[in-house]
Design a protein around this motif. Structure first.
Motif, PDB file in Angstrom:
ATOM      1  N   LEU A   1      24.191  32.224 -42.143  1.00 34.66           N
ATOM      2  CA  LEU A   1      22.836  32.734 -42.364  1.00 34.66           C
ATOM      3  C   LEU A   1      21.818  31.596 -42.441  1.00 34.66           C
ATOM      4  O   LEU A   1      20.712  31.707 -41.925  1.00 34.66           O
ATOM      5  CB  LEU A   1      22.812  33.581 -43.630  1.00 34.66           C
ATOM      6  N   PHE A   2      22.206  30.493 -43.063  1.00 34.21           N
ATOM      7  CA  PHE A   2      21.353  29.302 -43.149  1.00 34.21           C
ATOM      8  C   PHE A   2      21.001  28.813 -41.741  1.00 34.21           C
ATOM      9  O   PHE A   2      19.832  28.561 -41.425  1.00 34.21           O
ATOM     10  CB  PHE A   2      22.089  28.217 -43.935  1.00 34.21           C
ATOM     11  N   LYS A   3      22.009  28.709 -40.885  1.00 37.78           N
ATOM     12  CA  LYS A   3      21.785  28.251 -39.506  1.00 37.78           C
ATOM     13  C   LYS A   3      20.952  29.264 -38.714  1.00 37.78           C
ATOM     14  O   LYS A   3      20.077  28.878 -37.939  1.00 37.78           O
ATOM     15  CB  LYS A   3      23.118  27.992 -38.808  1.00 37.78           C
ATOM     16  N   LEU A   4      21.223  30.548 -38.916  1.00 30.36           N
ATOM     17  CA  LEU A   4      20.469  31.593 -38.219  1.00 30.36           C
ATOM     18  C   LEU A   4      18.994  31.550 -38.614  1.00 30.36           C
ATOM     19  O   LEU A   4      18.102  31.668 -37.756  1.00 30.36           O
ATOM     20  CB  LEU A   4      21.064  32.967 -38.524  1.00 30.36           C
TER      21      LEU A   4
ATOM     22  N   THR B   1      15.949  30.944 -36.030  1.00 36.12           N
ATOM     23  CA  THR B   1      14.843  31.906 -35.962  1.00 36.12           C
ATOM     24  C   THR B   1      13.514  31.208 -36.235  1.00 36.12           C
ATOM     25  O   THR B   1      12.528  31.435 -35.540  1.00 36.12           O
ATOM     26  CB  THR B   1      15.071  33.056 -36.968  1.00 36.12           C
ATOM     27  N   ARG B   2      13.493  30.336 -37.224  1.00 30.77           N
ATOM     28  CA  ARG B   2      12.292  29.561 -37.564  1.00 30.77           C
ATOM     29  C   ARG B   2      11.829  28.753 -36.353  1.00 30.77           C
ATOM     30  O   ARG B   2      10.639  28.745 -36.013  1.00 30.77           O
ATOM     31  CB  ARG B   2      12.625  28.630 -38.736  1.00 30.77           C
TER      32      ARG B   2
ATOM     33  N   GLU C   1      12.345  29.333 -33.203  1.00 29.91           N
ATOM     34  CA  GLU C   1      11.855  30.214 -32.147  1.00 29.91           C
ATOM     35  C   GLU C   1      10.491  30.818 -32.510  1.00 29.91           C
ATOM     36  O   GLU C   1       9.572  30.829 -31.702  1.00 29.91           O
ATOM     37  CB  GLU C   1      12.869  31.333 -31.907  1.00 29.91           C
ATOM     38  N   VAL C   2      10.381  31.314 -33.738  1.00 29.78           N
ATOM     39  CA  VAL C   2       9.168  32.023 -34.162  1.00 29.78           C
ATOM     40  C   VAL C   2       7.966  31.086 -34.259  1.00 29.78           C
ATOM     41  O   VAL C   2       6.859  31.454 -33.879  1.00 29.78           O
ATOM     42  CB  VAL C   2       9.416  32.736 -35.513  1.00 29.78           C
ATOM     43  N   PHE C   3       8.187  29.871 -34.752  1.00 32.09           N
ATOM     44  CA  PHE C   3       7.079  28.934 -34.967  1.00 32.09           C
ATOM     45  C   PHE C   3       7.054  27.810 -33.934  1.00 32.09           C
ATOM     46  O   PHE C   3       6.521  26.732 -34.202  1.00 32.09           O
ATOM     47  CB  PHE C   3       7.165  28.345 -36.382  1.00 32.09           C
ATOM     48  N   LYS C   4       7.587  28.061 -32.749  1.00 35.11           N
ATOM     49  CA  LYS C   4       7.637  27.052 -31.696  1.00 35.11           C
ATOM     50  C   LYS C   4       6.246  26.441 -31.460  1.00 35.11           C
ATOM     51  O   LYS C   4       5.248  27.160 -31.417  1.00 35.11           O
ATOM     52  CB  LYS C   4       8.139  27.686 -30.402  1.00 35.11           C
ATOM     53  N   ASN C   5       6.189  25.120 -31.371  1.00 32.35           N
ATOM     54  CA  ASN C   5       4.961  24.353 -31.106  1.00 32.35           C
ATOM     55  C   ASN C   5       3.965  24.354 -32.268  1.00 32.35           C
ATOM     56  O   ASN C   5       2.836  23.924 -32.093  1.00 32.35           O
ATOM     57  CB  ASN C   5       4.257  24.831 -29.823  1.00 32.35           C
TER      58      ASN C   5
ATOM     59  N   LEU D   1      11.034  37.867 -39.949  1.00 34.66           N
ATOM     60  CA  LEU D   1      10.500  36.768 -39.137  1.00 34.66           C
ATOM     61  C   LEU D   1      10.645  37.077 -37.650  1.00 34.66           C
ATOM     62  O   LEU D   1       9.701  36.918 -36.878  1.00 34.66           O
ATOM     63  CB  LEU D   1      11.233  35.453 -39.441  1.00 34.66           C
ATOM     64  N   ARG D   2      11.842  37.491 -37.259  1.00 34.28           N
ATOM     65  CA  ARG D   2      12.133  37.714 -35.843  1.00 34.28           C
ATOM     66  C   ARG D   2      11.361  38.892 -35.258  1.00 34.28           C
ATOM     67  O   ARG D   2      10.967  38.869 -34.098  1.00 34.28           O
ATOM     68  CB  ARG D   2      13.641  37.942 -35.679  1.00 34.28           C
ATOM     69  N   THR D   3      11.108  39.928 -36.052  1.00 33.05           N
ATOM     70  CA  THR D   3      10.518  41.150 -35.498  1.00 33.05           C
ATOM     71  C   THR D   3       9.039  41.343 -35.821  1.00 33.05           C
ATOM     72  O   THR D   3       8.392  42.194 -35.206  1.00 33.05           O
ATOM     73  CB  THR D   3      11.273  42.396 -36.003  1.00 33.05           C
ATOM     74  N   SER D   4       8.496  40.582 -36.778  1.00 31.50           N
ATOM     75  CA  SER D   4       7.128  40.872 -37.221  1.00 31.50           C
ATOM     76  C   SER D   4       6.131  39.729 -37.071  1.00 31.50           C
ATOM     77  O   SER D   4       4.934  39.967 -37.096  1.00 31.50           O
ATOM     78  CB  SER D   4       7.140  41.291 -38.700  1.00 31.50           C
TER      79      SER D   4
END
Length: 103
Positions: A7-10, A14-15, A17-21, A63-66
């Protein structure tokens, strides 16, 4: 792999991907994830551990969906940058309500 480590790695994937750049958001999320896991690493109660894992899992889903990125392009304009996995086909709008079935 231990569920907490998975879960830590996931959460970190996700972080990223969601906050890219967005270096500020990436760093803030990294610090928060690490802090929460470090603060609870000595927890021994199985019930409490399961509760914490559920919370972490829920956070990952939210995070991933919203979360959607936005960039200020002008003083009164914002450009939304949705990820492909957030985009969904539109559902047709019906002006007339559907009839309810009577029992």
């Amino acid at each position: 792999m231990v569920p907490a480590l998975r879960l830590f790695k996931l959460l970190h994937r996700t972080r990223q991907e969601v906050f890219k750049n967005d270096t500020r958001a990436l760093e803030a999320a990294r610090q928060k994830i690490n802090e929460e896991f470090k603060n609870n690493q000595s927890e021994t109660s199985e019930e409490k551990i399961n509760e914490l894992l559920k919370i972490a899992s829920d956070v990952e889903v939210i995070l991933r969906t919203s979360v959607i990125q936005a960039v200020h392009t002008d003083s009164d304009k914002i450009l939304l940058l949705p990820r492909k996995d957030l985009l969904q086909d539109n559902i047709p709008y019906f002006d007339k309500p559907t009839k309810k079935h009577e029992s």
